[in-house]
Scaffold this motif. Structure first.
Motif: not given
Length: 199
Positions: A169-179
């Motif tokens: 919880d509480g993360y903000n910023g760049p990330a990757l959606l992995n499918i």
């Protein structure tokens, strides 16, 4: 007896990621709007177009010091493969299915938890898993273990909706959606990642 690696991966995904069984209560519990879900095939189409454009950019720049004719030829083959995949992708399920807003040119920039609560996949996908990770591979979100069936305007849809479970919880910023998805026992798993931004 040898078991195909694809089947082993599919079994693992089925055990750890998605159960295709659901009950009437699940059907009633999913309510899709134009802003609270995205359709997996649209995400895959986006990823393919990004890959294709990168290959085209490479091939169109022979003055690049890193340019290699052999790589360019392989890129052209891959572009042909991507075009074939794109032509076969279904980007909607039925008429009046809520449209997916067009993504920005660089990233989707989704706030997954507060807006896109569901990821919708075609019913004929054998196995499926989706996660959202940050740079250290830590999982921020992952899809739940049960694909929920749903209907639109009273009509059952040949698709399943997976909700995202929050892992940090509480993360903000760049990330990757992995499918990762397996279409059938004969095909290799399809894996791709898309850069996103969690606000």
């Amino acid at each position: 007896m040898k078991i195909k690696p694809t089947l082993i991966i599919a079994i693992c995904l089925l055990i750890t990621a998605c159960s295709c069984d659901s009950d009437d209560e699940n059907i009633k519990s999913v309510v899709l709007t134009e802003t609270n879900y995205f359709y997996e095939s649209d995400a895959y189409l986006y990823a393919l177009n990004v890959e294709k454009q990168g290959l085209i950019d490479y091939n169109n720049n022979p003055n690049n010091p890193d340019y290699d004719q052999g790589v360019a030829e392989n890129n052209q083959i891959r572009i042909g493969e991507i075009n074939g995949i794109i032509e076969s992708i279904t980007t909607g399920i039925i008429i009046n299915f809520p449209p997916l807003p067009p993504p920005p040119p660089i990233c989707f920039c989704w706030d997954i938890w507060s807006e896109f609560k569901y990821l919708v996949i075609d019913d004929d996908i054998l196995a499926f898993e989706a996660t959202v990770t940050i740079d250290n591979q830590e999982i921020i979100y992952q899809t739940n273990s049960i694909g929920q069936r749903f209907n639109i305007n009273g009509y059952d849809v040949d698709a399943k909706a997976f909700s995202f479970q929050i892992e940090q919880d509480g993360y903000n910023g760049p990330a990757l959606l992995n499918i990762t998805k397996v279409l059938n026992e004969e095909d290799d798993p399809i894996s791709y990642s898309i850069p996103i931004f969690i606000e």
